[in-house]
Scaffold this motif. Structure first.
Motif, PDB file in Angstrom:
ATOM      1  N   ILE A  51       0.839  -1.202   0.000  1.00  8.86           N
ATOM      2  CA  ILE A  51       0.000   0.000   0.000  1.00  8.86           C
ATOM      3  C   ILE A  51       0.871   1.248   0.000  1.00  8.86           C
ATOM      4  CG2 ILE A  51      -1.630   1.363   1.375  1.00  8.86           C
ATOM      5  CD1 ILE A  51      -2.890  -1.254   2.293  1.00  8.86           C
ATOM      6  N   ALA A  52       1.946   1.224   0.799  1.00 10.12           N
ATOM      7  CA  ALA A  52       2.842   2.377   0.897  1.00 10.12           C
ATOM      8  C   ALA A  52       3.601   2.631  -0.397  1.00 10.12           C
ATOM      9  CB  ALA A  52       3.826   2.176   2.047  1.00 10.12           C
ATOM     10  N   LYS A  53       3.644   1.629  -1.289  1.00  4.15           N
ATOM     11  CA  LYS A  53       4.401   1.761  -2.533  1.00  4.15           C
ATOM     12  C   LYS A  53       3.494   1.828  -3.758  1.00  4.15           C
ATOM     13  CE  LYS A  53       8.446  -0.714  -0.741  1.00  4.15           C
ATOM     14  NZ  LYS A  53       9.351  -1.866  -0.914  1.00  4.15           N
ATOM     15  N   ASN A  54       2.208   2.140  -3.552  1.00  8.73           N
ATOM     16  CA  ASN A  54       1.303   2.135  -4.704  1.00  8.73           C
ATOM     17  C   ASN A  54       1.566   3.327  -5.630  1.00  8.73           C
ATOM     18  OD1 ASN A  54      -0.999   4.330  -4.410  1.00  8.73           O
ATOM     19  ND2 ASN A  54      -0.568   3.573  -2.356  1.00  8.73           N
TER      20      ASN A  54
ATOM     21  N   ASN B 117       7.444  15.138 -18.822  1.00  8.12           N
ATOM     22  CA  ASN B 117       7.913  14.054 -19.670  1.00  8.12           C
ATOM     23  C   ASN B 117       7.528  12.725 -19.023  1.00  8.12           C
ATOM     24  OD1 ASN B 117       9.772  11.941 -20.697  1.00  8.12           O
ATOM     25  ND2 ASN B 117      10.686  13.638 -21.828  1.00  8.12           N
ATOM     26  N   GLU B 118       6.726  11.950 -19.719  1.00 13.21           N
ATOM     27  CA  GLU B 118       6.192  10.710 -19.147  1.00 13.21           C
ATOM     28  C   GLU B 118       7.296   9.730 -18.759  1.00 13.21           C
ATOM     29  OE1 GLU B 118       3.075   7.106 -20.325  1.00 13.21           O
ATOM     30  OE2 GLU B 118       3.153   8.947 -21.538  1.00 13.21           O
ATOM     31  N   ILE B 119       8.328   9.646 -19.588  1.00 11.32           N
ATOM     32  CA  ILE B 119       9.443   8.732 -19.298  1.00 11.32           C
ATOM     33  C   ILE B 119      10.190   9.177 -18.040  1.00 11.32           C
ATOM     34  CG2 ILE B 119      11.627   7.808 -20.139  1.00 11.32           C
ATOM     35  CD1 ILE B 119      10.534   7.994 -22.974  1.00 11.32           C
ATOM     36  N   HIS B 120      10.468  10.482 -17.947  1.00 10.58           N
ATOM     37  CA  HIS B 120      11.152  11.015 -16.778  1.00 10.58           C
ATOM     38  C   HIS B 120      10.337  10.772 -15.503  1.00 10.58           C
ATOM     39  CE1 HIS B 120      13.705  14.119 -19.247  1.00 10.58           C
ATOM     40  NE2 HIS B 120      13.949  12.858 -19.572  1.00 10.58           N
ATOM     41  N   PHE B 121       9.030  10.956 -15.620  1.00  9.54           N
ATOM     42  CA  PHE B 121       8.161  10.804 -14.453  1.00  9.54           C
ATOM     43  C   PHE B 121       8.123   9.350 -13.989  1.00  9.54           C
ATOM     44  CE2 PHE B 121       4.128  10.798 -12.097  1.00  9.54           C
ATOM     45  CZ  PHE B 121       4.310  11.936 -11.316  1.00  9.54           C
ATOM     46  N   GLU B 122       8.055   8.414 -14.926  1.00 14.75           N
ATOM     47  CA  GLU B 122       8.035   6.997 -14.564  1.00 14.75           C
ATOM     48  C   GLU B 122       9.362   6.574 -13.935  1.00 14.75           C
ATOM     49  OE1 GLU B 122       5.536   4.808 -14.565  1.00 14.75           O
ATOM     50  OE2 GLU B 122       4.246   6.489 -15.132  1.00 14.75           O
ATOM     51  N   ARG B 123      10.452   7.082 -14.479  1.00 10.38           N
ATOM     52  CA  ARG B 123      11.765   6.778 -13.900  1.00 10.38           C
ATOM     53  C   ARG B 123      11.887   7.363 -12.501  1.00 10.38           C
ATOM     54  NH1 ARG B 123      15.747   8.092 -19.074  1.00 10.38           N
ATOM     55  NH2 ARG B 123      15.249   6.212 -20.304  1.00 10.38           N
ATOM     56  N   ALA B 124      11.302   8.529 -12.307  1.00  8.44           N
ATOM     57  CA  ALA B 124      11.341   9.171 -10.986  1.00  8.44           C
ATOM     58  C   ALA B 124      10.565   8.338  -9.965  1.00  8.44           C
ATOM     59  CB  ALA B 124      10.753  10.575 -11.078  1.00  8.44           C
ATOM     60  N   LYS B 125       9.441   7.771 -10.374  1.00  7.49           N
ATOM     61  CA  LYS B 125       8.655   6.922  -9.459  1.00  7.49           C
ATOM     62  C   LYS B 125       9.429   5.665  -9.086  1.00  7.49           C
ATOM     63  CE  LYS B 125       4.758   6.787 -11.838  1.00  7.49           C
ATOM     64  NZ  LYS B 125       3.341   6.473 -12.184  1.00  7.49           N
TER      65      LYS B 125
ATOM     66  N   TYR C 279      11.356   4.684  -4.829  1.00  5.27           N
ATOM     67  CA  TYR C 279      11.341   3.543  -3.899  1.00  5.27           C
ATOM     68  C   TYR C 279      12.617   2.701  -3.967  1.00  5.27           C
ATOM     69  CZ  TYR C 279       6.500   4.679  -3.029  1.00  5.27           C
ATOM     70  OH  TYR C 279       5.352   5.336  -2.649  1.00  5.27           O
ATOM     71  N   GLN C 280      13.449   2.989  -4.939  1.00  7.16           N
ATOM     72  CA  GLN C 280      14.730   2.288  -5.006  1.00  7.16           C
ATOM     73  C   GLN C 280      15.813   2.975  -4.193  1.00  7.16           C
ATOM     74  OE1 GLN C 280      15.654   1.891  -9.164  1.00  7.16           O
ATOM     75  NE2 GLN C 280      14.178   0.248  -9.509  1.00  7.16           N
ATOM     76  N   ASN C 281      15.810   4.318  -4.195  1.00 10.56           N
ATOM     77  CA  ASN C 281      16.903   5.064  -3.583  1.00 10.56           C
ATOM     78  C   ASN C 281      16.495   6.004  -2.453  1.00 10.56           C
ATOM     79  OD1 ASN C 281      18.588   3.971  -5.689  1.00 10.56           O
ATOM     80  ND2 ASN C 281      17.802   5.554  -7.046  1.00 10.56           N
ATOM     81  N   ILE C 282      15.213   6.347  -2.350  1.00  9.58           N
ATOM     82  CA  ILE C 282      14.805   7.398  -1.415  1.00  9.58           C
ATOM     83  C   ILE C 282      13.902   6.866  -0.295  1.00  9.58           C
ATOM     84  CG2 ILE C 282      13.557   9.590  -1.198  1.00  9.58           C
ATOM     85  CD1 ILE C 282      14.444  10.135  -4.132  1.00  9.58           C
ATOM     86  N   ILE C 283      12.874   6.119  -0.668  1.00 10.60           N
ATOM     87  CA  ILE C 283      11.908   5.617   0.318  1.00 10.60           C
ATOM     88  C   ILE C 283      12.143   4.128   0.565  1.00 10.60           C
ATOM     89  CG2 ILE C 283       9.465   5.238   0.820  1.00 10.60           C
ATOM     90  CD1 ILE C 283       8.834   7.640  -0.946  1.00 10.60           C
ATOM     91  N   ASN C 284      12.196   3.780   1.830  1.00 11.70           N
ATOM     92  CA  ASN C 284      12.367   2.380   2.209  1.00 11.70           C
ATOM     93  C   ASN C 284      11.295   2.016   3.227  1.00 11.70           C
ATOM     94  OD1 ASN C 284      13.400  -0.194   2.527  1.00 11.70           O
ATOM     95  ND2 ASN C 284      14.937   0.417   4.014  1.00 11.70           N
ATOM     96  N   VAL C 285      10.464   1.030   2.869  1.00 10.07           N
ATOM     97  CA  VAL C 285       9.419   0.541   3.769  1.00 10.07           C
ATOM     98  C   VAL C 285       9.710  -0.924   4.060  1.00 10.07           C
ATOM     99  CG1 VAL C 285       6.940   0.208   4.108  1.00 10.07           C
ATOM    100  CG2 VAL C 285       7.752   2.120   2.704  1.00 10.07           C
TER     101      VAL C 285
ATOM    102  N   PHE D 227       9.050   3.192   8.150  1.00  8.72           N
ATOM    103  CA  PHE D 227       9.140   4.046   6.966  1.00  8.72           C
ATOM    104  C   PHE D 227      10.421   4.879   7.095  1.00  8.72           C
ATOM    105  CE2 PHE D 227       4.736   3.292   7.955  1.00  8.72           C
ATOM    106  CZ  PHE D 227       4.126   3.037   6.744  1.00  8.72           C
ATOM    107  N   GLU D 228      11.274   4.813   6.091  1.00  3.41           N
ATOM    108  CA  GLU D 228      12.510   5.601   6.109  1.00  3.41           C
ATOM    109  C   GLU D 228      12.638   6.367   4.798  1.00  3.41           C
ATOM    110  OE1 GLU D 228      15.962   3.295   6.913  1.00  3.41           O
ATOM    111  OE2 GLU D 228      15.489   3.012   9.030  1.00  3.41           O
ATOM    112  N   VAL D 229      12.961   7.642   4.911  1.00  7.69           N
ATOM    113  CA  VAL D 229      13.145   8.491   3.735  1.00  7.69           C
ATOM    114  C   VAL D 229      14.496   9.185   3.842  1.00  7.69           C
ATOM    115  CG1 VAL D 229      12.278  10.450   2.421  1.00  7.69           C
ATOM    116  CG2 VAL D 229      10.670   8.863   3.497  1.00  7.69           C
ATOM    117  N   THR D 230      15.319   9.061   2.800  1.00  4.66           N
ATOM    118  CA  THR D 230      16.665   9.635   2.804  1.00  4.66           C
ATOM    119  C   THR D 230      16.849  10.564   1.610  1.00  4.66           C
ATOM    120  OG1 THR D 230      17.510   7.598   3.808  1.00  4.66           O
ATOM    121  CG2 THR D 230      19.121   9.113   2.876  1.00  4.66           C
ATOM    122  N   THR D 231      17.126  11.844   1.891  1.00  7.55           N
ATOM    123  CA  THR D 231      17.425  12.831   0.845  1.00  7.55           C
ATOM    124  C   THR D 231      18.585  13.706   1.311  1.00  7.55           C
ATOM    125  OG1 THR D 231      15.968  14.603   1.641  1.00  7.55           O
ATOM    126  CG2 THR D 231      14.960  12.888   0.270  1.00  7.55           C
ATOM    127  N   ASN D 232      18.929  14.707   0.499  1.00  3.45           N
ATOM    128  CA  ASN D 232      20.031  15.611   0.858  1.00  3.45           C
ATOM    129  C   ASN D 232      19.564  16.833   1.646  1.00  3.45           C
ATOM    130  OD1 ASN D 232      18.676  16.974  -1.120  1.00  3.45           O
ATOM    131  ND2 ASN D 232      20.439  17.271  -2.459  1.00  3.45           N
TER     132      ASN D 232
END
Length: 293
Positions: free
Chosen positions: A68-71, A105-113, A117-123, A134-139
């Motif tokens: 659910i957290a990754k929908n 840009n649809e491609i950019h947006f899909e890559r961002a999604k 969950y690969q690099n920023i949000i960890n559930v 829930f862990e969130v890591t940014t600069n």
């Protein structure tokens, strides 16, 4: 001494080059279900043809919560959310995380999604319990906090909305069943009353057996009716509960210090460079004797 100062400078330089990371986190605990009570009650009702239509709540399963957290809808909401950081104008989180990409840009947006969950949000689930982290890591510490708060609040909101909707359906079902049971119980009681009045003077064993049978059926129906009424009252309380099946352990946390790199990383790098320099120095100045056979 010169080498030590040089290593200190190199260590500090590398330390300053490494991008800062700020980690925000939150934790919840899905509540357990009283399965034994529900299953026994459902079994009793099913024996006499009354289906309670009950099942355990899958929304409080830790693995389901992680999905659910990754929908997709939630990730899109996070990236489109407008946020104002310190001394900056409000802009979409998308551009705060991926400044060189185009949100339209649809491609950019899909890559961002995907990257979200690969690099920023960890559930993930705690290894020794059902606690979900829930862990969130940014600069940026405020950015980490805001994303963590978004995913935390929306996940709980989705679970509560679905659970509340499911409980309302169950409650309506129980009300219908209880009304059917109430009418049937009245019919059985009236049938017993009429039978006793018609055979008031009779004392035959067959008539007594029939009366006993009618009384037993009434007791069984009454037992099921009381059980379902109890379940209906319990469910009525759950429907009014705004925190269905979720216990808060840690609310989203605003990090005060960076999580990486830390001072111990600088110390480790400094010690490593000195050991490396010492090893090279010893190797350079050591004499390797030749052995003739």
């Amino acid at each position: 001494f010169f080498i030590i100062l040089f290593n200190l400078f190199v260590s500090f330089f590398i330390y300053m080059l490494i991008p800062n990371e700020f980690k925000s986190y939150a934790s919840i605990l899905p509540s357990g279900n009283n399965d034994s009570q529900k299953s026994s009650l459902s079994s009793l009702a099913n024996q006499f043809g009354y289906n309670m239509n009950q099942s355990t709540n899958p929304l409080t399963d830790p693995n389901v919560i992680k999905h659910i957290a990754k929908n997709d809808k939630l990730s899109s909401k996070i990236l489109n959310y407008n946020l104002s950081l310190t001394n900056q104008e409000p802009k979409e989180i998308f551009y705060l995380l991926f400044p060189k990409q185009d949100i339209n840009n649809e491609i950019h947006f899909e890559r961002a999604k995907e990257s979200l969950y690969q690099n920023i949000i960890n559930v993930y689930q705690d290894l020794e319990s059902s606690i979900i982290h829930f862990e969130v890591t940014t600069n940026d510490k405020n950015l980490s906090f805001e994303i963590c708060k978004l995913i935390f609040e929306d996940t709980i909101s989705i679970i509560n909305d679905f659970t509340s909707e499911n409980n309302i359906k169950k409650l309506n079902f129980l009300k219908e069943r209880n009304e059917i049971l109430r009418v049937e119980l009245l019919k059985q009681q009236n049938s017993l009353k009429e039978f006793q009045e018609r055979n008031r003077l009779a004392q035959s064993p067959s008539l007594q057996l029939e009366i006993s049978k009618l009384i037993t059926e009434i007791q069984i129906t009454k037992s099921v009716y009381v059980s379902l009424r109890t379940e209906e009252e319990s469910l009525s309380i759950e429907v009014s509960n705004t925190n269905n099946g979720i216990f808060l352990i840690d609310s989203p946390y605003l990090p005060k210090d960076k999580s990486f790199p830390r001072l111990r990383n600088l110390i480790f790098l400094f010690v490593f460079l000195n050991l490396l320099a010492l090893s090279l120095y010893v190797l350079k100045n050591s004499k390797i004797s030749r052995i003739d056979y």
